[in-house]
Motif scaffolding. Structure first.
Motif, short mmCIF file in Angstrom:
data_model
loop_
_atom_site.label_atom_id
_atom_site.label_comp_id
_atom_site.label_asym_id
_atom_site.label_seq_id
_atom_site.Cartn_x
_atom_site.Cartn_y
_atom_site.Cartn_z
N VAL A 411 -1.60 -6.55 16.58
CA VAL A 411 -2.26 -5.51 15.80
C VAL A 411 -1.49 -4.20 15.97
O VAL A 411 -0.93 -3.93 17.03
CB VAL A 411 -3.74 -5.33 16.23
N ARG A 412 -1.46 -3.42 14.89
CA ARG A 412 -0.97 -2.04 15.00
C ARG A 412 -2.17 -1.18 15.35
O ARG A 412 -3.05 -0.94 14.50
CB ARG A 412 -0.35 -1.57 13.69
N PRO A 413 -2.25 -0.71 16.58
CA PRO A 413 -3.45 0.03 16.98
C PRO A 413 -3.68 1.28 16.14
O PRO A 413 -2.74 1.96 15.73
CB PRO A 413 -3.19 0.39 18.45
N ALA A 414 -4.95 1.57 15.90
CA ALA A 414 -5.31 2.80 15.20
C ALA A 414 -5.35 3.96 16.20
O ALA A 414 -5.04 3.80 17.39
CB ALA A 414 -6.66 2.61 14.51
N GLU A 415 -5.75 5.12 15.72
CA GLU A 415 -5.80 6.31 16.56
C GLU A 415 -6.66 6.06 17.79
O GLU A 415 -7.73 5.46 17.71
CB GLU A 415 -6.35 7.49 15.77
N GLY A 416 -6.18 6.50 18.93
CA GLY A 416 -6.91 6.32 20.17
C GLY A 416 -6.77 4.93 20.76
O GLY A 416 -7.47 4.59 21.71
N GLY A 417 -5.89 4.12 20.19
CA GLY A 417 -5.68 2.78 20.71
C GLY A 417 -6.67 1.75 20.22
O GLY A 417 -6.70 0.62 20.73
N VAL A 418 -7.45 2.10 19.21
CA VAL A 418 -8.47 1.17 18.70
C VAL A 418 -7.79 -0.01 18.00
O VAL A 418 -6.99 0.18 17.08
CB VAL A 418 -9.43 1.89 17.74
N ALA A 419 -8.13 -1.23 18.44
CA ALA A 419 -7.53 -2.43 17.84
C ALA A 419 -8.36 -2.99 16.71
O ALA A 419 -7.84 -3.66 15.82
CB ALA A 419 -7.33 -3.50 18.91
N GLY A 420 -9.68 -2.75 16.76
CA GLY A 420 -10.53 -3.22 15.68
C GLY A 420 -10.82 -4.71 15.71
O GLY A 420 -11.26 -5.28 14.71
N LEU A 421 -10.55 -5.35 16.84
CA LEU A 421 -10.85 -6.76 16.99
C LEU A 421 -12.15 -6.93 17.77
O LEU A 421 -12.51 -6.08 18.59
CB LEU A 421 -9.72 -7.51 17.70
N PRO A 422 -12.87 -8.02 17.53
CA PRO A 422 -14.11 -8.25 18.29
C PRO A 422 -13.82 -8.51 19.76
O PRO A 422 -12.70 -8.89 20.13
CB PRO A 422 -14.70 -9.49 17.61
N LEU A 423 -14.82 -8.27 20.62
CA LEU A 423 -14.64 -8.53 22.04
C LEU A 423 -14.32 -9.99 22.30
O LEU A 423 -13.53 -10.32 23.18
CB LEU A 423 -15.90 -8.12 22.81
N ARG A 424 -14.95 -10.86 21.55
CA ARG A 424 -14.63 -12.29 21.64
C ARG A 424 -13.53 -12.54 20.62
O ARG A 424 -13.78 -12.76 19.44
CB ARG A 424 -15.86 -13.15 21.35
N ALA A 425 -12.30 -12.51 21.10
CA ALA A 425 -11.17 -12.46 20.17
C ALA A 425 -11.07 -13.67 19.26
O ALA A 425 -10.73 -13.56 18.10
CB ALA A 425 -9.87 -12.30 20.95
N ARG A 426 -11.38 -14.84 19.78
CA ARG A 426 -11.11 -16.05 18.99
C ARG A 426 -12.31 -16.44 18.12
O ARG A 426 -12.75 -17.59 18.11
CB ARG A 426 -10.71 -17.20 19.91
N ASP A 427 -12.80 -15.46 17.36
CA ASP A 427 -13.89 -15.77 16.44
C ASP A 427 -13.44 -16.63 15.27
O ASP A 427 -14.25 -17.13 14.52
CB ASP A 427 -14.54 -14.49 15.94
N TRP A 428 -12.12 -16.79 15.12
CA TRP A 428 -11.61 -17.61 13.99
C TRP A 428 -11.72 -19.11 14.29
O TRP A 428 -11.39 -19.92 13.44
CB TRP A 428 -10.15 -17.28 13.73
N THR A 429 -12.14 -19.47 15.51
CA THR A 429 -12.21 -20.91 15.82
C THR A 429 -13.27 -21.62 15.01
O THR A 429 -13.23 -22.84 14.86
CB THR A 429 -12.48 -21.13 17.32
N ALA A 430 -14.23 -20.88 14.48
CA ALA A 430 -15.22 -21.49 13.59
C ALA A 430 -14.68 -21.44 12.18
O ALA A 430 -14.50 -20.37 11.60
CB ALA A 430 -16.54 -20.73 13.67
N SER A 431 -14.38 -22.60 11.62
CA SER A 431 -13.72 -22.67 10.32
C SER A 431 -14.60 -22.09 9.22
O SER A 431 -15.79 -22.39 9.12
CB SER A 431 -13.37 -24.13 9.99
#
Length: 434
Positions: A411-431
């Motif tokens: 990810v290209r972090p936003a201002e302040g280092g915000v990544a914008g990803l959920p805390l549980r990163a692998r939410d894509w495992t649910a198809s």
């Protein structure tokens, strides 16, 4: 007396210090070696002349492509046996086999010369890439390399890849057909990128348009795909028109270094970074970073090699460089992650798909073998032989962990280092498709 196979076997076993695990059949009809083993068929003594003038992998490759060398029996078994005999012995074998001062090597070469005759070697097969000039990984040289690999006929690739026209490893999540697994891989990429309606996606190295079509049709993305292959672009545009997606997808014949119409919400790079080269990889990372909006995601899907103890000793495989991917280079996954982060990205997830690629390659080999006569007519006997050997050998390399393939989500972090990803990163495992 027909005894060429017996003489070749004796020469090889004297050089290697052990019995050959494969059987040899020579041009004079003679055979030697263990019964029931795969057979290395030497159809013409020209193969020996090639090996004498170009010892090692390139000489063998030229003989194979020219049809002077063949294998009868299980191709995978034969390659496995020969790899364990020669290429997997490490430095000890290399030191023992290659130096001209080694008396065993000199005796082997003398014996081959007696069998091959004194004539000079034939020219390389026409499928071998022409001698390259100029600086490595300039735009012009990269266009030539990509054309050599991809502009060999879309019909040929359809035979090998199947209807999906995806030329990277499938994702064997639920079993099923190759087409199912390729669809699952494309969907996995879209979920990792968190694509949604209206997002701008840049697909770097877009191939025949499969990723672009899936992202636009299933997720409503607006996609720009870039490729250096004129044939790929033409095929992709035709598919996109048939899907009714011309208002959502643009395909360009363009170098990634010339894309200047960011920012994009997401970038996919699937099986493209292997062409970039170590001298350009930081530039590649910098360019993609600049093209993303803050908070934008990159999915980099790339083949990796094992790290070398001495990285300066790494060299590109001779056969692949001459016949398959001119100027292609592999890097260890750690080096790739480090370079992306040096450019400003934050690496959020690395998933290895090594076994998935082995399964995919075996399916591609089966497709080629099933349609062999058509493949030969569409290209050439030599080209078909290149692909059969290349894909089978690569399948074994993935299976034995000689090479791997990884999806790196950054990810290209936003201002302040915000990544914008959920805390549980692998939410894509649910198809998303169930």
């Amino acid at each position: 007396m027909a005894d060429a196979a017996l003489r070749l076997t004796a020469l090889a076993e004297e050089l290697l210090g052990e019995k050959l695990p494969v059987r040899i059949r020579a041009w004079d009809g003679s055979e030697s070696g263990p019964p029931g083993a795969p057979v290395l068929v030497i159809r013409h003594r020209r193969a020996l002349r090639r090996l004498l003038w170009k010892p090692g992998e390139l000489g063998l490759a030229r003989a194979w492509v020219a049809g002077e060398l063949d294998i009868e029996g299980d191709l995978y078994e034969a390659l496995d046996l020969m790899a364990s005999l020669i290429w997997e012995r490490g430095g000890e074998t290399a030191d023992r086999v290659h130096p001209v001062r080694d008396p065993k090597v000199r005796a082997f070469a003398k014996g081959l010369l007696q069998l091959a005759g004194p004539l000079p070697p034939p020219p390389p097969p026409p499928e071998e890439v022409r001698r390259r000039t100029g600086t490595l990984h300039t735009k012009r040289r990269d266009r030539q390399a990509i054309s050599h690999h991809y502009d060999v006929g879309n019909d040929f690739y359809e035979l090998v890849l199947g209807p999906s026209m995806v030329y990277s490893c499938a994702y064997w999540e639920n079993g099923g057909t190759l087409e199912d697994a390729q669809r699952d891989k494309l969907d996995l990429v879209c979920r990792k990128l968190a694509l949604k309606e209206g997002d701008r996606l840049l697909d770097v190295g877009c191939g025949w348009g499969s990723m672009a079509i899936h992202a636009a049709r299933e997720y409503g993305a607006r996609v720009t795909g870039v490729t250096l292959s004129v044939e790929q672009a033409a095929f992709a545009r035709k598919r996109i028109a048939q899907e009714g997606l011309t208002d959502r997808i643009e395909i360009r014949v363009q170098d990634y270094r010339d894309v200047r119409d960011g920012p994009y919400d997401a970038i996919s790079s699937i099986g493209m970074a292997e062409h970039v080269g170590s001298v350009r990889f930081r530039e590649y990372a910098d360019d993609l970073y600049a093209l993303l909006k803050p908070g934008g995601r990159l999915l980099n899907h790339q083949i990796a090699r094992r790290p070398e103890k001495d990285e300066s000793a790494y060299h590109v495989d001779d056969f692949i460089d001459a016949y398959v991917f001119p100027d292609g280079e592999l890097a260890p996954v750690g080096r790739t992650v480090a370079t992306l982060e040096e450019a400003g990205f934050e690496a959020r997830d690395v998933e290895t798909l090594r076994e998935h690629y082995a399964l995919t390659l075996r399916r591609w080999v089966a497709n080629l073998e099933e349609h062999w006569d058509r493949a030969v007519r569409m290209t050439s006997p030599g080209r078909a032989r290149v692909w059969r050997l290349y894909m089978a050998a690569c399948a074994l390399s993935f299976e034995h962990n000689k090479i791997g393939v990884n999806q790196i989500l950054a990810v290209r972090p936003a201002e302040g280092g915000v990544a914008g990803l959920p805390l549980r990163a692998r939410d894509w495992t649910a198809s998303a498709t169930g």
